[in-house]
Design an enzyme around this catalytic site. Structure first.
Site, mmCIF file in Angstrom:
data_model
loop_
_atom_site.group_PDB
_atom_site.id
_atom_site.type_symbol
_atom_site.label_atom_id
_atom_site.label_comp_id
_atom_site.label_asym_id
_atom_site.label_seq_id
_atom_site.Cartn_x
_atom_site.Cartn_y
_atom_site.Cartn_z
ATOM 1 N N LYS A 215 5.457 2.121 -3.007
ATOM 2 C CA LYS A 215 5.311 3.463 -3.585
ATOM 3 C C LYS A 215 5.529 3.343 -5.075
ATOM 4 C CE LYS A 215 4.525 7.737 -2.326
ATOM 5 N NZ LYS A 215 3.698 8.249 -1.229
ATOM 6 N N LYS B 30 0.857 -1.188 0.000
ATOM 7 C CA LYS B 30 0.000 0.000 0.000
ATOM 8 C C LYS B 30 0.885 1.226 0.000
ATOM 9 C CE LYS B 30 -4.007 2.014 0.547
ATOM 10 N NZ LYS B 30 -3.825 2.603 -0.788
ATOM 11 N N GLY C 131 -3.035 8.131 -4.127
ATOM 12 C CA GLY C 131 -2.461 9.357 -4.694
ATOM 13 C C GLY C 131 -1.245 9.832 -3.919
ATOM 14 N N ASP C 132 -0.580 10.825 -4.446
ATOM 15 C CA ASP C 132 0.544 11.506 -3.795
ATOM 16 C C ASP C 132 0.745 12.790 -4.598
ATOM 17 O OD1 ASP C 132 2.779 11.123 -1.666
ATOM 18 O OD2 ASP C 132 3.919 11.707 -3.416
ATOM 19 N N THR D 245 -4.971 13.428 5.355
ATOM 20 C CA THR D 245 -3.555 13.626 5.707
ATOM 21 C C THR D 245 -3.380 14.957 6.453
ATOM 22 O OG1 THR D 245 -2.988 12.398 3.724
ATOM 23 C CG2 THR D 245 -1.193 13.567 4.802
ATOM 24 N N GLN E 146 7.099 4.087 3.957
ATOM 25 C CA GLN E 146 5.699 3.640 3.992
ATOM 26 C C GLN E 146 5.524 2.351 4.801
ATOM 27 O OE1 GLN E 146 3.592 5.662 1.727
ATOM 28 N NE2 GLN E 146 1.939 4.878 2.993
ATOM 29 N N ASN F 190 -2.836 19.099 -1.557
ATOM 30 C CA ASN F 190 -3.824 18.395 -0.741
ATOM 31 C C ASN F 190 -3.509 18.475 0.756
ATOM 32 O OD1 ASN F 190 -4.271 15.469 0.645
ATOM 33 N ND2 ASN F 190 -6.026 16.054 -0.584
HETATM 34 P P1 NDP Z 1 0.161 17.917 -4.059
HETATM 35 O O1 NDP Z 1 0.630 17.560 -5.394
HETATM 36 O O2 NDP Z 1 -1.297 18.048 -3.810
HETATM 37 O O3 NDP Z 1 0.849 19.263 -3.569
HETATM 38 C C1 NDP Z 1 2.237 19.384 -3.472
HETATM 39 C C2 NDP Z 1 2.582 20.802 -3.055
HETATM 40 O O4 NDP Z 1 3.960 20.852 -2.749
HETATM 41 C C3 NDP Z 1 2.337 21.828 -4.162
HETATM 42 O O5 NDP Z 1 1.998 23.056 -3.595
HETATM 43 C C4 NDP Z 1 3.704 21.888 -4.842
HETATM 44 O O6 NDP Z 1 3.971 23.101 -5.518
HETATM 45 C C5 NDP Z 1 4.632 21.760 -3.647
HETATM 46 N N1 NDP Z 1 5.892 21.176 -4.097
HETATM 47 C C6 NDP Z 1 6.084 19.944 -4.647
HETATM 48 N N2 NDP Z 1 7.369 19.774 -4.978
HETATM 49 C C7 NDP Z 1 7.999 20.928 -4.636
HETATM 50 C C8 NDP Z 1 9.330 21.373 -4.699
HETATM 51 N N3 NDP Z 1 10.290 20.588 -5.223
HETATM 52 N N4 NDP Z 1 9.620 22.620 -4.226
HETATM 53 C C9 NDP Z 1 8.646 23.409 -3.708
HETATM 54 N N5 NDP Z 1 7.356 23.040 -3.617
HETATM 55 C C10 NDP Z 1 7.042 21.825 -4.070
HETATM 56 O O7 NDP Z 1 0.807 16.825 -3.072
HETATM 57 P P2 NDP Z 1 0.327 16.394 -1.619
HETATM 58 O O8 NDP Z 1 -0.167 17.572 -0.874
HETATM 59 O O9 NDP Z 1 -0.531 15.203 -1.770
HETATM 60 O O10 NDP Z 1 1.697 15.881 -0.975
HETATM 61 C C11 NDP Z 1 2.603 16.751 -0.291
HETATM 62 C C12 NDP Z 1 3.533 15.928 0.570
HETATM 63 O O11 NDP Z 1 2.775 15.137 1.501
HETATM 64 C C13 NDP Z 1 4.421 14.929 -0.178
HETATM 65 O O12 NDP Z 1 5.638 14.790 0.501
HETATM 66 C C14 NDP Z 1 3.631 13.624 -0.059
HETATM 67 O O13 NDP Z 1 4.452 12.492 -0.211
HETATM 68 C C15 NDP Z 1 3.116 13.762 1.376
HETATM 69 N N6 NDP Z 1 1.964 12.938 1.693
HETATM 70 C C16 NDP Z 1 0.808 13.054 0.995
HETATM 71 C C17 NDP Z 1 -0.283 12.275 1.331
HETATM 72 C C18 NDP Z 1 -1.611 12.430 0.686
HETATM 73 O O14 NDP Z 1 -2.557 11.801 1.157
HETATM 74 N N7 NDP Z 1 -1.772 13.251 -0.332
HETATM 75 C C19 NDP Z 1 -0.169 11.227 2.382
HETATM 76 C C20 NDP Z 1 1.067 11.261 3.124
HETATM 77 C C21 NDP Z 1 2.100 12.061 2.747
HETATM 78 P P3 NDP Z 1 4.070 23.098 -7.126
HETATM 79 O O15 NDP Z 1 2.654 22.920 -7.594
HETATM 80 O O16 NDP Z 1 4.664 24.407 -7.474
HETATM 81 O O17 NDP Z 1 4.961 21.933 -7.493
#
Ligand code: NDP
Length: 448
Positions: free
Chosen positions: A130, A94, A169-170, A213, A115, A244
């Protein structure tokens, strides 16, 4: 750590680096876990004899494949994709799928490795995995994203299943992408099954999965502060990201009486001097989720935009990194400490560098690692799997109560395993609690 333990750690890491050259993110994630668990592990003869640490750091398998798709103007493109099936001792694999140009095998191995322990901490029967692709969804049309998802699933469907591997998703993969992937899976397999989580509510998705999350991270933060005689009420919180996790963390923080002070994306930072309001959050949520806009192009009265800035220079009580790995380094940590931060609660996976974590620890700043504090997402994914298997769906309130209870339980397990000299080391607590359960299962299975 004693000198002897340090020597063992160095020896183990030398071997791991030799086996996994150039995979710096993976090496970083393993070193963090090994540092926490070695003092316990070295005393467990049976585990050492069975080489549990060596085996747990080797993925069960990595599936690597090409994804060919067509642009709207008829050009052919090819991307790389992977699924890292790391460990299924506790349940079906998962973990999420990430679409981002920076995705490579090292990033997916670090995420898959983390994970395993995160899923173990939730108490639900889930193994660790992943996957993802170096496809960049930014600037692509709806149809291009759809064709890419169809093509990716055309290969991936052979390797997943509700009792085998259940992706979610991620970064770059939200409800839209999961729906396209799920549609193609059904078409190929000619059957409906709970093979992906994060589905739409009308076709097997769980209430609260979208929020899980971010909300879970706030529940964890609240439990951590309360354990130390503090509360979230009135606290200024610097959040990074505007995806997200960041958006729903901000939503729950406002509900708890805290003041979210920032949101960011890779272009820059929005600063809310007096804390974000519900109305402002709704404007941003619509801009990001429906219009897929950039923060730079958003005008909100009284809210400043700073190009190329991250949130860690803003005065705050709590920092919540919710964007990506290694986004908060030693210099950022020093600035936060100077500005009086009392807690860092990770919404993203491994957003804080090892040097920054050390600085927080040395300065008495509470620090919750993502594998504990962002486990709410996968926990509700696990609940989605259970609802799908039972062909029922729980009400919002019921799922939220379960999420809250799981986050409190994870917090308490970190405390149980992480207290040393009267202080809680949440990194050690999460690593030891997560590791012990998986290691015990591996030992029981014998030499598989
Ligand atoms: P999203 O794609 O919804 O959002 C990611 C955000 O982070 C965007 O605002 C993006 O900006 C920014 N971002 C991504 N890469 C970079 C970078 N290199 N430098 C600066 N900003 C960056 O992703 P999530 O919110 O789902 O995920 C965010 C984090 O949380 C990740 O680490 C993910 O692994 C973790 N996570 C997510 C879960 C989930 O349920 N969604 C569960 C557990 C962990 P931009 O659009 O400009 O790239």
């Amino acid at each position: 750590m004693t000198e002897a333990e340090h020597t063992e750690l160095r020896k183990f890491m030398r071997g791991l680096k030799k086996r996994n050259p150039y995979q710096s993110e993976f090496q970083q994630a393993v070193e963090e876990v090994a540092t926490s668990v070695l003092p316990w592990y070295l005393k467990q003869d049976a585990y050492r004899k069975a080489e549990i640490l060596e085996r747990i750091t080797e993925p069960d398998r990595i599936i690597s494949f090409r994804v060919t798709w067509e642009t709207d103007s008829g050009e052919i493109r090819a991307n790389r994709a992977w699924r890292v099936q790391f460990n299924n001792c506790l349940g079906p694999y998962k973990g999420g799928l990430r679409f981002h140009p920076d995705v490579n095998e090292s990033v997916l191995k670090f995420l898959g490795f983390e994970q395993i322990f995160k899923n173990s901490l939730t108490g639900l029967p889930m193994g660790g995995a992943k996957g993802g692709s170096n496809f960049n969804p930014k600037g692509k049309s709806e149809r291009e994203v759809m064709r890419f998802c169809y093509s990716l699933m055309t290969e991936l469907h052979r390797h997943i299943g509700e009792d085998t591997d259940v992706p979610a998703g991620d970064i770059g993969v939200g409800g839209r992408e999961i729906s396209y992937l799920f549609g193609q899976y059904m078409r190929l397999e000619n059957r409906w099954s709970g093979v992906l989580t994060g589905k739409g509510l009308s076709f097997g998705g769980s209430a609260v999965r979208t929020e899980a999350t971010g909300w879970g991270c706030v529940y964890f933060c609240e439990a951590m502060l309360e354990h130390h005689g503090e509360s979230l009420n009135g606290k200024t919180v610097a959040i990074s990201g505007s995806g997200n996790v960041a958006l729903y963390a901000a939503q729950k923080l406002i509900e708890k009486g805290a003041k979210p002070a920032t949101l960011s994306d890779s272009g820059g930072l929005l600063h809310f001097k007096d804390g974000m309001t519900v109305e402002q959050l709704e404007i941003i949520r619509k801009w990001k989720e429906q219009d897929r806009g950039r923060l730079a192009d958003l005008q909100i009265k009284g809210v400043a935009y700073h190009e190329s800035k991250n949130p860690w220079g803003v005065d705050c009580d709590v920092a919540m990194p919710c964007a990506t790995q290694n986004e908060l380094d030693h210099e950022d940590a020093q600035t936060l400490i100077k500005n009086g931060v009392i807690a860092v609660c990770e919404g993203a996976n491994m957003p804080t560098t090892a040097e920054a974590i050390k600085a927080f620890r040395e300065n008495g700043v509470l620090h919750a690692p993502g594998k504990a504090s962002n486990a709410g997402g996968v926990a509700v994914s696990g609940l989605e799997q259970s609802q799908n298997a039972m062909r029922i769906s729980w009400k919002r309130n019921e799922v939220d109560l379960r999420l809250k209870a799981i986050m409190q339980d994870i917090h308490d397990r970190c405390v149980e395993e992480g207290v040393k000299d009267g202080r809680v080391n949440y990194v050690d607590g999460a690593n030891i609690a997560g590791f012990k359960k998986v290691a015990t299962a591996m030992l029981a299975y014998g030499a598989i």
